[in-house]
Design a protein around this motif. Structure first.
Motif, short mmCIF file in Angstrom:
data_model
loop_
_atom_site.label_atom_id
_atom_site.label_comp_id
_atom_site.label_asym_id
_atom_site.label_seq_id
_atom_site.Cartn_x
_atom_site.Cartn_y
_atom_site.Cartn_z
N GLY A 1 57.58 135.45 55.54
CA GLY A 1 57.74 136.78 54.94
C GLY A 1 56.98 136.93 53.64
N ASP A 2 56.72 135.82 52.95
CA ASP A 2 55.93 135.94 51.72
C ASP A 2 54.51 136.39 52.04
OD1 ASP A 2 58.06 135.31 50.13
OD2 ASP A 2 57.43 133.27 49.66
N GLU A 3 54.04 136.10 53.26
CA GLU A 3 52.67 136.50 53.62
C GLU A 3 52.54 138.02 53.78
OE1 GLU A 3 54.86 135.30 55.74
OE2 GLU A 3 54.28 135.48 57.84
N ILE A 4 53.68 138.73 53.85
CA ILE A 4 53.60 140.19 53.84
C ILE A 4 54.24 140.77 52.57
CG2 ILE A 4 53.37 140.55 56.34
CD1 ILE A 4 56.40 141.03 56.46
N GLY A 5 54.53 139.90 51.62
CA GLY A 5 55.07 140.38 50.35
C GLY A 5 56.50 140.87 50.44
N MET A 6 57.30 140.30 51.34
CA MET A 6 58.71 140.71 51.40
C MET A 6 59.38 140.43 50.05
SD MET A 6 59.94 139.62 55.28
CE MET A 6 61.69 139.72 54.90
N THR A 7 60.32 141.31 49.70
CA THR A 7 61.06 141.16 48.44
C THR A 7 62.52 140.84 48.76
OG1 THR A 7 61.33 143.55 48.46
CG2 THR A 7 59.59 142.68 47.05
N ASP A 8 63.27 140.44 47.74
CA ASP A 8 64.71 140.16 47.93
C ASP A 8 65.38 141.45 48.40
OD1 ASP A 8 63.97 137.78 46.83
OD2 ASP A 8 65.04 138.05 44.93
N ASP B 1 66.07 129.32 49.54
CA ASP B 1 67.09 129.17 48.50
C ASP B 1 66.76 129.93 47.21
OD1 ASP B 1 68.61 127.34 50.03
OD2 ASP B 1 67.41 125.64 49.32
N ARG B 2 65.54 130.41 47.09
CA ARG B 2 65.09 130.96 45.81
C ARG B 2 64.63 132.41 45.95
NH1 ARG B 2 64.87 127.14 41.52
NH2 ARG B 2 66.44 125.67 42.27
N SER B 3 64.81 133.17 44.89
CA SER B 3 64.33 134.55 44.86
C SER B 3 62.87 134.59 45.30
CB SER B 3 64.48 135.06 43.42
OG SER B 3 63.94 136.36 43.32
N ARG B 4 62.52 135.61 46.10
CA ARG B 4 61.17 135.67 46.64
C ARG B 4 60.13 135.90 45.56
NH1 ARG B 4 60.05 135.88 52.03
NH2 ARG B 4 61.81 136.14 53.44
N VAL B 5 58.93 135.36 45.80
CA VAL B 5 57.87 135.42 44.79
C VAL B 5 57.50 136.86 44.47
CG1 VAL B 5 56.08 134.98 46.57
CG2 VAL B 5 55.56 134.59 44.16
N VAL C 1 67.16 136.58 50.34
CA VAL C 1 65.86 135.98 50.70
C VAL C 1 65.85 135.49 52.15
CG1 VAL C 1 65.60 135.32 48.31
CG2 VAL C 1 66.32 133.58 49.93
N ARG C 2 66.94 135.76 52.87
CA ARG C 2 67.06 135.26 54.24
C ARG C 2 67.15 136.39 55.26
NH1 ARG C 2 71.54 130.41 53.18
NH2 ARG C 2 70.12 129.10 51.95
N LEU D 1 56.25 125.49 40.36
CA LEU D 1 55.64 126.83 40.24
C LEU D 1 56.71 127.93 40.29
CD1 LEU D 1 52.42 127.13 42.44
CD2 LEU D 1 52.59 127.30 39.95
N MET D 2 57.87 127.61 40.88
CA MET D 2 58.92 128.63 41.00
C MET D 2 59.69 128.80 39.70
SD MET D 2 60.41 128.32 44.86
CE MET D 2 61.05 126.66 44.79
#
Ligand code: NOJ
Ligand code: MG
Length: 529
Positions: free
Chosen positions: A360-367, A328-332, A393-394, A293-294
């Motif tokens: 952090g994805d649960e609050i929509g954090m971005t790179d 390891d991957r750019s945030r969704v 992303v970290r 999906l990524m």
């Protein structure tokens, strides 16, 4: 609910990157006591298990993925006593705990490697992959490290090269040596005995390399803007047949403990090759991570094709899983933008198969932007400027609006982004239609609807960039419709009548609708009963 399913099938996994989750002792780096203090966030979010990236003693050349002792805790994270307290606190709240296991390589500071490099006749020489120089004195072959440069480093004192799929500080263990396999399986036992519920196994596709050291062929599609490792097709250094016996051995250790322990494999492979990691008769990983999906194009047709291909490829009895992001991957939310990130959340949590969320994805954090002087990732330092670095992303989890976003009382090891205030747990708890509220609503529904967690999947359509599918369990039937476009769409309800029970916009909808009006970037879950 439905005893024949395991927690790792019906549940949801949440990845914690421990350096950046919560600092409790004011050193700017997250730790185990910090995790304990935030468990209630995870309970109210509705996840089932936490996977914690490595917490073992490490010189931190690759921030924990360079382990110098497989049976202890790095002081920056706490102690074994803190770890036992974390397991107890998690289990008391009904949360499972999954650790990271790094079998491909140790740190160059691990006593095993120090002994191995001490001389050619060392008893542990054969614990790592040592070879003579080639005729011209250079490395034995053309293999390239994942982090750039030759995958071989020369040891002047003993006159040989050692192999490292990643950094020179991460020498590859030699799994062809039964003593290595035995010692590494003991590490699994050590943590299972302390109560861990499973492992995510790092870089498993790198565990073996071609014994004859044949060169990797050049990749004609490589461009200088791509990772140097991709300039070769890694046929001799990845996904070698011997890996499967090693995985079976790991799984046997897991199965020798009571309770449902889970083994999850990290392998970035095409779907057809990934399936072998379930093992013959499913004796391998219960969950070989599915990262597709990524990388799939973000439109309804491409995602429909991916789901269909993946579902069709699964071995009989093999359980699916889906991942939207990791350390390891750019945030969704950066890859897709804030509106489609909500569609992605609804997709992840309504597909058939175990979902894994990244903190952090649960609050929509971005790179997050990383100023040059704050770069920490060795990949960015070795191969600068191509956007390979993983620091963005970290960055610290954004808990609240105050200083350091509630992550620490000190300057964090990686910087917070500017203007992070709307993207915090605290602010999104106050906002009824926030990303966090969407994740909570989706997880609540997934927990209460067996159709979503363990039910069947049926593709319906992917026309006009709207993906429609059904999930069902016994008499229960739900339809999910996801608008991948930023224009409104009309949707005729499968079967003619239904009721929207959740919109990704989190507002009320008319009780019975046909056709359903989908707003731009809106996803809905429709009760068809
Ligand atoms: C995969 C991990 O996810 C990544 O962070 C790490 O750098 C490499 N494996 C090496 O262990
Ligand atoms: Mg700390």
């Amino acid at each position: 609910m439905t005893d024949e399913y395991r927690w790792w099938q019906s549940g949801t996994i949440y990845q914690i990157y421990p350096r950046s989750f919560q600092d409790s002792d004011g050193d700017g780096v997250g730790d185990l006591n910090g995790i304990v203090s935030r468990l209630d966030h995870l309970v109210s979010l509705g996840i089932t298990a936490i996977w914690i990236s490595p917490i073992y003693p490490s010189p931190m050349a690759d921030f924990g993925y360079d382990v110098s002792d497989y049976a202890n805790i790095d002081p920056v994270f706490g102690s074994l006593a803190d770890f036992d307290a974390l397991i107890a606190a998690a289990h008391a709240r009904g949360l499972r705990v999954i650790l990271d296991y790094v079998p491909n390589h140790s740190s160059d500071q691990h006593p095993w490697f120090i002994e191995s490099r001490s001389s050619r006749s060392s008893a542990k020489r054969n614990w790592y992959v040592w070879r003579d120089p080639s005729a011209d004195g250079g490395p034995p072959n053309n293999w390239i490290s994942e982090f750039g440069g030759s995958a071989w480093s020369f040891d002047r004192a003993s006159g040989q090269y050692y192999y490292h799929a990643y950094l020179p500080q991460q020498p590859d263990l030699n799994w062809r040596n039964p003593q290595v396999a035995a010692a590494m399986l003991d590490a699994l036992r050590f943590w299972f005995e302390r109560g861990v519920d499973g492992f995510r196994v790092d870089a498993i596709h790198h565990l073996f390399e071609d014994e004859d050291l044949q060169d990797n062929p050049p990749n004609p599609e490589w461009l200088p803007t791509m990772s140097p490792a991709r300039s070769l097709i890694r046929t001799r250094t990845m996904d070698q047949p011997e890996v499967h016996d090693a995985i079976i051995a790991m799984r046997r250790v897991a199965d020798s403990f009571p309770g449902d322990r889970v083994m999850i494999g990290e392998a970035y492979l095409p779907i057809t090759r990934l399936m072998a990691y379930y093992g013959v008769d499913l004796g391998g990983f219960q969950l070989p991570f599915n990262f597709h999906l990524m990388s799939t194009a973000w439109n309804a047709a491409a995602v429909a094709t991916l789901v269909e291909t993946y579902e069709a490829a699964l071995p009989a009895g093999g359980w699916p899983n889906w991942v939207l992001g990791n350390h390891d991957r750019s945030r969704v939310a950066s890859r897709l933008g804030p509106a489609q990130a909500r569609i992605a959340a609804m997709l992840l949590l309504t597909l058939r198969g175990t979902p894994t969320l990244y903190q952090g994805d649960e609050i929509g954090m971005t790179d997050a932007p990383i100023p040059p002087e704050r770069v920490r990732d060795p990949w960015e330092k070795r191969v600068p400027g191509l956007g390979l670095g993983r620091d963005p992303v970290r960055t610290p989890m954004q808990w609240g609006e105050g200083a350091q976003a509630g992550f620490s009382s000190a300057e964090p090891w990686l910087p917070l982004p500017p203007n992070f205030e709307p993207t915090t747990v605290a602010s999104q708890l106050r906002q009824p239609t926030s990303m966090l509220q969407l994740y909570r609503a989706l997880l609540k529904l997934r927990r209460s609807e067996p159709a979503l967690s363990i039910g069947g999947y049926r593709a319906v359509s992917a026309d006009e960039n709207v993906l429609v599918f059904e999930r069902f369990y016994q008499e229960r039937k739900l339809a999910i419709a996801l608008n991948f476009d930023d224009h409104a769409k009309q949707l005729s309800v499968p079967g003619g009548t239904g009721r929207v029970i959740l919109s990704s916009h989190l507002d009320e909808r008319p009780s019975l609708e046909d056709p359903v009006e989908l707003r731009p970037s809106e996803g809905v879950i429709i009760d068809l009963n």
